[in-house]
Motif scaffolding. Structure first.
Motif, PDB file in Angstrom:
ATOM      1  N   GLY A 139      37.945  43.138  43.423  1.00 25.61           N
ATOM      2  CA  GLY A 139      38.151  42.052  44.048  1.00 25.61           C
ATOM      3  C   GLY A 139      37.364  40.469  43.707  1.00 25.61           C
ATOM      4  O   GLY A 139      36.315  40.367  43.226  1.00 25.61           O
ATOM      5  N   LEU A 140      37.984  40.252  45.044  1.00 25.87           N
ATOM      6  CA  LEU A 140      37.070  38.542  45.353  1.00 25.87           C
ATOM      7  C   LEU A 140      35.788  38.737  45.634  1.00 25.87           C
ATOM      8  O   LEU A 140      36.066  39.652  46.962  1.00 25.87           O
ATOM      9  N   ASP A 141      34.495  38.446  45.471  1.00 24.41           N
ATOM     10  CA  ASP A 141      33.690  38.291  46.541  1.00 24.41           C
ATOM     11  C   ASP A 141      33.039  36.771  46.499  1.00 24.41           C
ATOM     12  O   ASP A 141      33.350  35.851  46.191  1.00 24.41           O
ATOM     13  N   TYR A 142      31.661  36.386  47.071  1.00 18.15           N
ATOM     14  CA  TYR A 142      31.346  35.629  47.803  1.00 18.15           C
ATOM     15  C   TYR A 142      30.536  34.580  45.796  1.00 18.15           C
ATOM     16  O   TYR A 142      30.979  32.997  46.333  1.00 18.15           O
ATOM     17  N   ARG A 194      47.058  38.001  39.712  1.00 18.81           N
ATOM     18  CA  ARG A 194      47.818  38.887  39.465  1.00 18.81           C
ATOM     19  C   ARG A 194      47.098  40.346  38.527  1.00 18.81           C
ATOM     20  O   ARG A 194      46.200  40.163  38.574  1.00 18.81           O
ATOM     21  N   ASP A 195      47.941  41.639  39.046  1.00 17.88           N
ATOM     22  CA  ASP A 195      47.322  42.589  39.020  1.00 17.88           C
ATOM     23  C   ASP A 195      47.815  42.968  37.417  1.00 17.88           C
ATOM     24  O   ASP A 195      49.093  43.527  37.586  1.00 17.88           O
ATOM     25  N   LEU A 196      47.411  43.050  36.503  1.00 17.75           N
ATOM     26  CA  LEU A 196      47.650  43.912  34.836  1.00 17.75           C
ATOM     27  C   LEU A 196      47.666  44.827  34.462  1.00 17.75           C
ATOM     28  O   LEU A 196      46.191  45.261  34.622  1.00 17.75           O
ATOM     29  N   ARG A 197      48.189  45.889  34.080  1.00 19.18           N
ATOM     30  CA  ARG A 197      47.772  46.914  33.175  1.00 19.18           C
ATOM     31  C   ARG A 197      47.236  46.727  31.526  1.00 19.18           C
ATOM     32  O   ARG A 197      48.043  46.224  30.888  1.00 19.18           O
ATOM     33  N   GLN A 212      43.099  44.764  34.257  1.00 15.76           N
ATOM     34  CA  GLN A 212      43.044  43.072  34.136  1.00 15.76           C
ATOM     35  C   GLN A 212      43.693  41.839  36.101  1.00 15.76           C
ATOM     36  O   GLN A 212      44.696  42.691  36.098  1.00 15.76           O
ATOM     37  N   TYR A 213      42.326  42.230  36.250  1.00 14.24           N
ATOM     38  CA  TYR A 213      43.129  41.107  37.578  1.00 14.24           C
ATOM     39  C   TYR A 213      42.353  40.036  37.205  1.00 14.24           C
ATOM     40  O   TYR A 213      41.469  39.149  36.632  1.00 14.24           O
ATOM     41  N   GLU A 214      43.794  38.688  37.375  1.00 13.48           N
ATOM     42  CA  GLU A 214      43.509  37.259  37.151  1.00 13.48           C
ATOM     43  C   GLU A 214      43.358  36.662  38.739  1.00 13.48           C
ATOM     44  O   GLU A 214      43.876  36.733  39.189  1.00 13.48           O
ATOM     45  N   TYR A 215      42.554  36.209  38.878  1.00 17.15           N
ATOM     46  CA  TYR A 215      41.830  35.299  40.081  1.00 17.15           C
ATOM     47  C   TYR A 215      42.763  33.857  39.801  1.00 17.15           C
ATOM     48  O   TYR A 215      41.309  33.236  39.193  1.00 17.15           O
ATOM     49  N   TYR A 216      43.448  32.905  40.900  1.00 19.52           N
ATOM     50  CA  TYR A 216      43.436  31.575  40.335  1.00 19.52           C
ATOM     51  C   TYR A 216      43.868  30.722  41.233  1.00 19.52           C
ATOM     52  O   TYR A 216      43.833  31.141  42.490  1.00 19.52           O
ATOM     53  N   PHE A 217      42.644  30.145  41.835  1.00 23.68           N
ATOM     54  CA  PHE A 217      42.405  28.750  42.503  1.00 23.68           C
ATOM     55  C   PHE A 217      42.658  27.490  42.216  1.00 23.68           C
ATOM     56  O   PHE A 217      41.980  27.063  41.420  1.00 23.68           O
ATOM     57  N   ARG A 232      40.195  29.665  36.627  1.00 23.62           N
ATOM     58  CA  ARG A 232      40.690  30.850  37.048  1.00 23.62           C
ATOM     59  C   ARG A 232      38.991  32.087  36.596  1.00 23.62           C
ATOM     60  O   ARG A 232      38.161  31.187  36.402  1.00 23.62           O
ATOM     61  N   ILE A 233      39.384  33.402  37.399  1.00 22.03           N
ATOM     62  CA  ILE A 233      38.524  34.238  37.355  1.00 22.03           C
ATOM     63  C   ILE A 233      39.283  35.322  36.438  1.00 22.03           C
ATOM     64  O   ILE A 233      39.960  35.769  37.653  1.00 22.03           O
ATOM     65  N   VAL A 234      38.780  36.096  35.742  1.00 23.46           N
ATOM     66  CA  VAL A 234      39.551  36.921  35.088  1.00 23.46           C
ATOM     67  C   VAL A 234      38.442  38.283  35.608  1.00 23.46           C
ATOM     68  O   VAL A 234      37.714  37.929  34.626  1.00 23.46           O
ATOM     69  N   LYS A 235      38.551  39.432  35.783  1.00 21.05           N
ATOM     70  CA  LYS A 235      38.043  40.775  35.411  1.00 21.05           C
ATOM     71  C   LYS A 235      38.968  41.847  34.507  1.00 21.05           C
ATOM     72  O   LYS A 235      40.280  42.268  35.250  1.00 21.05           O
ATOM     73  N   ARG A 236      38.001  43.264  34.840  1.00 27.12           N
ATOM     74  CA  ARG A 236      38.578  44.049  33.471  1.00 27.12           C
ATOM     75  C   ARG A 236      37.678  45.230  33.590  1.00 27.12           C
ATOM     76  O   ARG A 236      36.911  44.813  34.507  1.00 27.12           O
TER      77      ARG A 236
END
Length: 197
Positions: A36-39, A157-160, A167-172, A191-195
């Motif tokens: 998820g998103l953290d500080y 966005r939450d992608l399989r 894959q979690y994509e976050y756009y600020f 853009r912050i992308v995590k897998r």
């Protein structure tokens, strides 16, 4: 039927063994990554947006020396399912703008009530009240209208993934708008992308 005392004691000891330990995080050396998103993510997005504002040639052209420019924190919407308090982003941008001698923030104009100071109007509501020293009451015509507004949104966005992970994509997305012309003078998307495996 009463539970025998040894069984209660054993259950309590077992439960105590399962309690996780609380530690203080060293935020200067924290390398843990969460899905998820953290500080750290909010700090990174705010730093990128602030750098984009302060280094923008268009913003510099609109903010020549000799005046302090007022920025209003406008609507920054959370368009995720995460119930994000957008102040986690805008508070950091606000702090950086205030550290720059060109900018100050409006305490009157803001999208969220929590970012407006009701004391500004309360201090003016006592005009004509004999209980107050008239010399200490705020005079008319002193409030500053904003020159700029900061607006934007946060999208997720939450992608399989093919391997079964996620894959979690976050756009600020933040924009600085010139209120005189009604135009956007700076836009920055971080853009912050995590897998996960």
């Amino acid at each position: 039927m009463r539970t025998p005392m040894p069984l209660l004691l054993a259950a309590a000891l077992l439960a105590a063994g399962c309690v996780s330990r609380t530690v203080l995080v060293d935020t200067h050396n924290d390398t843990e990554i969460v899905a998820g998103l953290d500080y750290k993510d909010f700090e990174a997005a705010a730093a990128e947006a602030t750098q984009a504002i302060l280094s923008s040639a268009k913003v510099r052209a609109l903010t020549p020396p000799g005046k302090v420019y007022v920025v209003a924190i406008g609507k920054v919407s959370d368009e995720t399912a995460l119930a994000i308090d957008t102040d986690l982003l805008t508070a950091r941008v606000s702090e950086a703008l205030l550290a720059d001698e060109r900018f100050t923030l409006s305490a009157v104009f803001a999208d969220k009530a929590s970012n407006r100071d009701e004391t500004v109007s309360d201090a003016r509501a006592v005009r004509g009240n004999d209980e107050f020293d008239a010399a200490t009451i705020q005079k008319k015509g002193q409030l500053k209208a904003p020159d700029f507004s900061l607006t934007g949104k946060i999208v997720a966005r939450d992608l399989r993934r093919d391997n079964g992970g996620r894959q979690y994509e976050y756009y600020f997305q933040l924009r600085l708008n010139d209120l005189a012309s009604g135009t956007t003078v700076m836009a920055k998307e971080t853009r912050i992308v995590k897998r996960t495996e």
